[in-house]
Design a protein around this motif. Structure first.
Motif, PDB file in Angstrom:
ATOM      1  N   VAL A 215      56.289  -9.670 -36.363  1.00  0.00           N
ATOM      2  CA  VAL A 215      55.504 -10.906 -36.481  1.00  0.00           C
ATOM      3  C   VAL A 215      54.761 -10.854 -37.814  1.00  0.00           C
ATOM      4  CG1 VAL A 215      53.668 -12.316 -35.517  1.00  0.00           C
ATOM      5  CG2 VAL A 215      55.224 -11.091 -33.990  1.00  0.00           C
ATOM      6  N   CYS A 216      54.952 -11.886 -38.610  1.00  0.00           N
ATOM      7  CA  CYS A 216      54.275 -11.995 -39.901  1.00  0.00           C
ATOM      8  C   CYS A 216      53.399 -13.251 -39.882  1.00  0.00           C
ATOM      9  CB  CYS A 216      55.295 -12.067 -41.031  1.00  0.00           C
ATOM     10  SG  CYS A 216      54.559 -12.255 -42.670  1.00  0.00           S
ATOM     11  N   ARG A 217      52.101 -13.065 -40.007  1.00  0.00           N
ATOM     12  CA  ARG A 217      51.155 -14.187 -39.995  1.00  0.00           C
ATOM     13  C   ARG A 217      50.584 -14.368 -41.398  1.00  0.00           C
ATOM     14  NH1 ARG A 217      47.114 -14.506 -35.105  1.00  0.00           N
ATOM     15  NH2 ARG A 217      49.089 -15.197 -34.206  1.00  0.00           N
ATOM     16  N   TYR A 218      50.734 -15.577 -41.933  1.00  0.00           N
ATOM     17  CA  TYR A 218      50.253 -15.817 -43.288  1.00  0.00           C
ATOM     18  C   TYR A 218      49.866 -17.283 -43.450  1.00  0.00           C
ATOM     19  CZ  TYR A 218      55.003 -17.630 -43.979  1.00  0.00           C
ATOM     20  OH  TYR A 218      56.176 -18.340 -43.870  1.00  0.00           O
ATOM     21  N   THR A 219      49.163 -17.575 -44.519  1.00  0.00           N
ATOM     22  CA  THR A 219      48.779 -18.951 -44.849  1.00  0.00           C
ATOM     23  C   THR A 219      49.819 -19.510 -45.809  1.00  0.00           C
ATOM     24  OG1 THR A 219      46.436 -18.415 -44.597  1.00  0.00           O
ATOM     25  CG2 THR A 219      46.990 -20.424 -45.822  1.00  0.00           C
ATOM     26  N   PRO A 220      50.551 -20.536 -45.409  1.00  0.00           N
ATOM     27  CA  PRO A 220      51.623 -21.066 -46.271  1.00  0.00           C
ATOM     28  C   PRO A 220      51.066 -21.782 -47.499  1.00  0.00           C
ATOM     29  CG  PRO A 220      51.321 -22.473 -44.355  1.00  0.00           C
ATOM     30  CD  PRO A 220      50.421 -21.286 -44.153  1.00  0.00           C
ATOM     31  N   GLU A 221      51.855 -21.771 -48.560  1.00  0.00           N
ATOM     32  CA  GLU A 221      51.491 -22.457 -49.804  1.00  0.00           C
ATOM     33  C   GLU A 221      52.435 -23.630 -50.009  1.00  0.00           C
ATOM     34  OE1 GLU A 221      50.303 -19.781 -53.200  1.00  0.00           O
ATOM     35  OE2 GLU A 221      51.334 -18.304 -51.972  1.00  0.00           O
ATOM     36  N   TYR A 222      51.885 -24.799 -50.308  1.00  0.00           N
ATOM     37  CA  TYR A 222      52.680 -26.003 -50.546  1.00  0.00           C
ATOM     38  C   TYR A 222      52.257 -26.629 -51.874  1.00  0.00           C
ATOM     39  CZ  TYR A 222      53.723 -25.596 -45.569  1.00  0.00           C
ATOM     40  OH  TYR A 222      54.108 -25.147 -44.342  1.00  0.00           O
ATOM     41  N   PRO A 223      53.176 -26.800 -52.805  1.00  0.00           N
ATOM     42  CA  PRO A 223      54.527 -26.223 -52.760  1.00  0.00           C
ATOM     43  C   PRO A 223      54.495 -24.742 -53.118  1.00  0.00           C
ATOM     44  CG  PRO A 223      54.187 -27.339 -54.825  1.00  0.00           C
ATOM     45  CD  PRO A 223      52.929 -27.569 -54.034  1.00  0.00           C
ATOM     46  N   LEU A 224      55.634 -24.058 -52.923  1.00  0.00           N
ATOM     47  CA  LEU A 224      55.700 -22.650 -53.267  1.00  0.00           C
ATOM     48  C   LEU A 224      55.561 -22.474 -54.771  1.00  0.00           C
ATOM     49  CD1 LEU A 224      58.614 -21.336 -50.994  1.00  0.00           C
ATOM     50  CD2 LEU A 224      56.189 -20.738 -50.841  1.00  0.00           C
ATOM     51  N   PRO A 225      54.794 -21.465 -55.213  1.00  0.00           N
ATOM     52  CA  PRO A 225      54.675 -21.199 -56.639  1.00  0.00           C
ATOM     53  C   PRO A 225      56.048 -20.917 -57.253  1.00  0.00           C
ATOM     54  CG  PRO A 225      53.056 -19.942 -55.398  1.00  0.00           C
ATOM     55  CD  PRO A 225      53.982 -20.548 -54.408  1.00  0.00           C
ATOM     56  N   GLU A 226      56.168 -21.193 -58.525  1.00  0.00           N
ATOM     57  CA  GLU A 226      57.441 -20.993 -59.220  1.00  0.00           C
ATOM     58  C   GLU A 226      57.858 -19.519 -59.133  1.00  0.00           C
ATOM     59  OE1 GLU A 226      59.447 -21.759 -63.614  1.00  0.00           O
ATOM     60  OE2 GLU A 226      57.398 -22.403 -63.172  1.00  0.00           O
ATOM     61  N   GLY A 227      59.104 -19.300 -58.763  1.00  0.00           N
ATOM     62  CA  GLY A 227      59.637 -17.932 -58.669  1.00  0.00           C
ATOM     63  C   GLY A 227      59.359 -17.254 -57.350  1.00  0.00           C
ATOM     64  N   LYS A 228      58.664 -17.924 -56.441  1.00  0.00           N
ATOM     65  CA  LYS A 228      58.340 -17.331 -55.154  1.00  0.00           C
ATOM     66  C   LYS A 228      59.117 -18.036 -54.059  1.00  0.00           C
ATOM     67  CE  LYS A 228      54.500 -16.100 -52.097  1.00  0.00           C
ATOM     68  NZ  LYS A 228      53.029 -16.111 -51.900  1.00  0.00           N
ATOM     69  N   GLY A 229      59.933 -17.280 -53.320  1.00  0.00           N
ATOM     70  CA  GLY A 229      60.713 -17.851 -52.241  1.00  0.00           C
ATOM     71  C   GLY A 229      60.201 -17.417 -50.887  1.00  0.00           C
ATOM     72  N   PRO A 230      60.945 -17.728 -49.826  1.00  0.00           N
ATOM     73  CA  PRO A 230      60.539 -17.310 -48.482  1.00  0.00           C
ATOM     74  C   PRO A 230      60.474 -15.780 -48.374  1.00  0.00           C
ATOM     75  CG  PRO A 230      62.317 -18.942 -48.408  1.00  0.00           C
ATOM     76  CD  PRO A 230      62.189 -18.505 -49.826  1.00  0.00           C
ATOM     77  N   ILE A 231      59.694 -15.299 -47.448  1.00  0.00           N
ATOM     78  CA  ILE A 231      59.561 -13.860 -47.256  1.00  0.00           C
ATOM     79  C   ILE A 231      60.904 -13.291 -46.789  1.00  0.00           C
ATOM     80  CG2 ILE A 231      58.383 -12.067 -45.914  1.00  0.00           C
ATOM     81  CD1 ILE A 231      55.975 -13.910 -45.759  1.00  0.00           C
ATOM     82  N   PRO A 232      61.452 -12.301 -47.495  1.00  0.00           N
ATOM     83  CA  PRO A 232      62.798 -11.771 -47.178  1.00  0.00           C
ATOM     84  C   PRO A 232      62.772 -10.782 -46.016  1.00  0.00           C
ATOM     85  CG  PRO A 232      61.907 -10.616 -49.067  1.00  0.00           C
ATOM     86  CD  PRO A 232      60.863 -11.637 -48.666  1.00  0.00           C
ATOM     87  N   VAL A 233      62.453 -11.270 -44.815  1.00  0.00           N
ATOM     88  CA  VAL A 233      62.268 -10.381 -43.666  1.00  0.00           C
ATOM     89  C   VAL A 233      63.561  -9.650 -43.323  1.00  0.00           C
ATOM     90  CG1 VAL A 233      61.710 -10.303 -41.216  1.00  0.00           C
ATOM     91  CG2 VAL A 233      60.389 -11.770 -42.750  1.00  0.00           C
ATOM     92  N   GLU A 234      64.670 -10.390 -43.184  1.00  0.00           N
ATOM     93  CA  GLU A 234      65.931  -9.749 -42.793  1.00  0.00           C
ATOM     94  C   GLU A 234      66.361  -8.675 -43.790  1.00  0.00           C
ATOM     95  OE1 GLU A 234      66.315 -14.041 -41.183  1.00  0.00           O
ATOM     96  OE2 GLU A 234      65.555 -13.049 -42.986  1.00  0.00           O
ATOM     97  N   GLU A 235      66.224  -8.977 -45.079  1.00  0.00           N
ATOM     98  CA  GLU A 235      66.634  -8.000 -46.089  1.00  0.00           C
ATOM     99  C   GLU A 235      65.802  -6.727 -46.021  1.00  0.00           C
ATOM    100  OE1 GLU A 235      66.177 -11.125 -46.520  1.00  0.00           O
ATOM    101  OE2 GLU A 235      68.030 -11.969 -47.362  1.00  0.00           O
TER     102      GLU A 235
END
Length: 632
Positions: free
Chosen positions: A483-503
Motif C-alpha cells: 500500500v502506497c499512500r501519497y498526495t497526488p500532483e496535478y499535473p505531474l511535473p515534467e519528467g515524473k511518471g507514475p510510481i513504478p510499483v511493479e518494476e
C-alpha cells in the motif's frame, strides 16, 4: 465544669496526636518516594527478594530474546550498567578520581571537584562497557557502586520495527513485544494452576525471515523514493500456513529510540482503514456471485457473472465469511496501537469516484491486513489462516520448543462441497491480473480520497495505491500486499511518471522466492546466533548510518543462460547458481542434489520449471554400498 474541661483537654490531645500521625505519615511517604525514584530501592528489593537463595520464586519469567525463523536476533535484553559514588564512603578522593578517570576516559580534576563538593551521591558514568565494569570491580574502590538494569535492544534498528514493536520500563507497548507480555503471563498462570515451574528462559522464534525482511525494506524504500511524501507498507505471508514472512513500512522508526517519534509516525499503515480500489471490490463482488450460485446449486460461468435478484444478501454473507469487517486480532499488532480502525478522532474520508461502477452490496472499506488475509484465503481454496508472526517458544537452557498449535490443518471458510467455486475464483483472479513481468501475478489499482483534516471542514486529497502480488515459491505460494499512500500532483511535473510499483517489486520477487525455499529446507539445522553480548552501550552516535533494509549485491552471480550441473551440490549453492533465472524452482527432499530437470546444458530461455531432487549424504553412501555389494 471540671469534667467538661477534662473531656475537652482529652479531645484536644487526641486531635494533636492525629495531626502528628498524619504529618509523620506524609513525611514517610515523601521519604519513600524519594528513595524509590532516586535510588531505585524497589528494583533492588525486588531483585533481592526474587533470588532463589533468599526464598524467592525461581519461576519468574524474564523477557527473553526474540529471533527470526533462522534464529537471528531481532530483540535482546542487555545489561545497562551505571557507576555512582557515595562520597562519605570514599577513603582517598585523589586515588578514586584518578582510577575512575583512567578507566572511563574522564577528566580526573572534574571528578575531584565533584568528590569535594559535599554532595552525598553523584553519578560518574552511564552505559559503561563490560570491560570497564570488570576493571572497576577489580579495584574494589570504597564508595564506588554500580546500578544494573535490563535494557531492551533491537540490533536491526528500523527493520521489522512495526512487527517486533518496542518496550518501555519492561512492558511491551507495541507489536510482538505487546503480545509477549500476555503470552508469558498466560504460561505462568497455567503452570501455577498445574503446580509446575516454568523455566525463566522463554524466548520467542518468529516466522519472519530477516533476509526477506530486508528485501521488503528495499521495496518500501524504493517505491517511496518515487514520491518524497509517500508512506509505503509492504507485508508478505505464506498462504497455506498464514505465517508472516516480513512486514515493512517506510518511513519507519527506530525502536531503540521510539520516544522521539510522534504517534502519527509510529502508526502502522497496514492496520489503518482504506477505501478499496475498484479492481479489488469488483473481484470480491464477482467471487461472491460464484460463491452464491454454487451455494444455491446453480451453475454459472466466470465470464458471464450476473447474480439472481434474490441473492443480493450473498454479498454481505461473503464479506462476513472473509471477515473483512472484523477488528484485527493477531500477535504482531495491538488493537489500540493505531487510530485507524475505530478512533473517532480520525479524519473522515470520502472517495472521489469517477466511474459509475455497480459494486452491489460489497462494503467499500477494510484494512490492508484484512484484505491480504481475504485474498490469501480465496487463492488457497477457502483455507482460513490469520497472518501471525510467532512460530514457537524456545527454551535455550533445555532446548525445548513449545509449539503454539498453529501448524495443524486450518478451517475452511466455505463448505468443502463448494470446491468448484474456489477453483473458478482462482481462474477469475488469473484473468484479472498482470502476468507480463515474471511468474508473479499482479493486481493493482488506486483510489483517490478526500480526507478532512480538522473540524472546520478543511481537507486534502490523498491516493491509496494498492498492489497484491501472488508469488510462486515451490510448494507454498507467498502473497504480498503493498500500500502506497501519497498526495497526488496535478499535473505531474515534467519528467515524473507514475510510481513504478511493479518494476520495483519484480526486481526482488525471484530472490524472495528462492530465499523462502532455502529457509524451509534448512530450518531444522539452524542454531541461535551468539548475537549481541556484553553491556548496553547507549544510543548510536549522531550521523551513524541508519539506512532501512540494505542488502549487499557484491556476491550476486549473473543470471545463467543454460542449466548448470548441480549434482552433488548443496541446496544453498544450487539456488545461488540459479539466481536470476526466470524459472520456478521445485525442490524435493533434503541434503545434496542427486538429480535435476532439465539436464545440464539445457537452454533456460523457454524453460518455466526446474526440479531438484535432494538426498542426505548418509542415504547416498548406503545406496552406493548396496550397489557395490550387488556387483560383487
Amino acid at each position: 465544669m471540671t469534667k467538661q474541661s477534662l473531656l475537652r483537654i482529652r479531645k484536644n490531645k487526641k486531635g494533636r496526636r492525629g495531626v502528628l500521625c498524619l504529618g509523620l505519615l506524609a513525611v514517610l511517604v515523601v521519604v519513600m518516594y524519594s528513595l524509590i525514584s532516586r535510588y531505585h530501592v524497589a528494583g533492588y528489593l525486588l531483585r533481592y527478594i526474587n533470588k532463589p537463595e533468599n526464598g524467592g520464586s525461581s519461576g519468574i519469567l524474564e523477557r527473553g530474546t526474540i529471533y527470526d525463523r533462522n534464529l537471528k536476533q531481532l530483540a535482546v535484553t542487555l545489561d545497562r550498567v551505571a557507576v555512582f559514588v557515595r562520597t562519605r564512603e570514599v577513603e582517598s578522593i585523589s586515588d578514586t578520581a584518578i582510577s575512575l578517570a583512567s578507566i572511563l576516559s574522564l577528566d580526573a580534576n572534574k571528578l575531584i571537584d565533584q568528590l569535594e563538593s559535599g554532595v552525598l551521591r553523584f553519578w560518574v558514568a552511564e552505559d559503561i562497557s563490560e570491560e570497564q565494569e570488570i576493571e572497576i570491580r577489580k579495584l574494589n574502590l570504597p564508595g564506588v557502586h554500580f546500578q544494573q538494569e535490563g535494557k531492551r535492544y533491537y540490533p536491526n534498528d528500523l527493520s521489522a520495527a512495526h512487527v517486533v514493536g518496542y518496550v518501555a520500563d519492561g512492558t511491551g507497548l507495541s507489536g510482538v513485544e505487546y503480545y509477549y507480555d500476555r503470552l508469558l503471563a498466560s504460561r505462568k498462570l497455567k503452570a501455577h494452576q498445574a503446580g509446575k515451574v516454568v523455566s525463566t528462559s522463554q524466548n520467542l522464534v518468529l516466522t519472519v525471515n530477516l533476509k526477506i525482511q530486508r528485501l521488503l525494506d528495499e521495496i518500501a524504500r524504493d517505491i517511496a523514493a518515487a514520491d518524497s511524501g509517500a508512506k509505503v507498507s509492504a507485508y508478505l505471508v505464506e498462504g497455506e500456513t498464514g505465517e508472516l514472512i516480513g512486514g515493512s513500512q517506510f518511513p519507519g522508526f527506530d525502536p531503540n529510540n521510539f520516544t522521539k517519534y510522534t504517534r502519527a509516525e509510529l502508526e502502522n499503515l497496514f492496520f489503518t482503514e482504506l477505501y478499496l480500489p475498484d479492481a479489488f471490490r469488483l473481484f470480491l463482488k464477482d467471487c461472491a456471485v460464484l460463491f452464491g450460485e454454487a451455494d444455491s446449486g446453480r451453475k454459472v460461468l466466470a465470464w458471464s457473472l450476473s447474480p439472481s435478484p434474490e441473492s443480493l444478501g450473498i454479498y454481505l454473507r461473503f464479506w462476513d465469511l472473509l471477515r473483512l469487517g472484523e477488528r484485527t486480532a493477531t500477535d504482531f499488532y495491538r488493537q489500540d496501537e493505531s487510530p485507524g480502525e475505530s478512533d473517532p478522532g480520525v479524519a473522515q474520508k470520502l472517495p472521489l469516484v469517477s466511474d459509475d461502477v455497480d459494486f452491489a452490496l460489497i462494503p467499500e472499506m477494510t484494512t490492508p491486513f484484512r484484505l491480504l488475509t481475504a485474498y490469501s484465503a480465496i487463492l488457497e481454496g477457502g483455507l482460513e489462516r490469520t497472518p501471525h508472526a510467532v512460530k514457537y517458544i524456545l527454551d535455550t537452557k533445555t532446548g525445548e520448543e513449545i509449539d503454539l498449535g498453529r501448524q495443524g490443518a486450518g478451517n475452511f471458510l466455505f463448505d468443502p462441497r463448494l470446491a468448484d467455486s474456489t477453483r473458478e475464483m482462482k481462474q477469475l483472479f488469473k484473468s484479472r491480473v498482470d502476468s507480463s513481468h515474471s511468474s508473479a501475478l499482479y493486481l493493482r489499482d488506486r483510489v483517490v480520497v478526500a480526507e478532512t483534516t480538522d473540524l472546520k471542514g478543511k481537507y486534502e486529497v490523498v491516493t491509496d495505491d494498492v498492489t497484491f502480488v501472488a508469488i510462486p515459491a515451490g510448494e507454498k505460494d507467498l502473497y504480498l500486499l503493498v500500500v502506497c499512500r501519497y498526495t497526488p500532483e496535478y499535473p505531474l511535473p515534467e519528467g515524473k511518471g507514475p510510481i513504478p510499483v511493479e518494476e520495483v517489486i519484480d526486481r526482488k520477487v525471484g530472490r524472495i522466492a528462492i530465499l523462502h525455499q532455502v529457509a524451509q529446507t534448512v530450518a531444522d539445522v539452524v542454531e541461535p546466533e551468539p548475537g549481541e553480548q556484553g553491556n548496553y552501550q547507549g544510543q548510536k552516535v549522531e550521523g551513524e548510518d541508519k539506512r532501512q533494509g540494505t542488502v549487499s549485491d557484491k556476491d550476486l552471480l549473473p543470471a545463467p543462460l543454460a542449466m548448470p550441473d548441480l549434482k552433488g551440490l548443496s541446496l544453498r549453492k544450487s539456488l545461488r547458481m540459479l539466481q536470476g533465472a526466470d524459472v520456478e524452482i521445485k525442490i524435493k527432499g533434503t541434503g545434496r542434489v542427486v538429480d535435476q530437470e532439465p539436464p545440464p546444458g539445457t537452454s533456460l530461455e523457454k524453460i518455466k520449471t526446474c526440479r531438484l531432487i535432494l538426498e542426505q549424504s548418509s542415504k547416498m553412501r548406503l545406496d552406493k554400498m548396496r550397489k557395490t555389494r550387488q556387483g560383487q
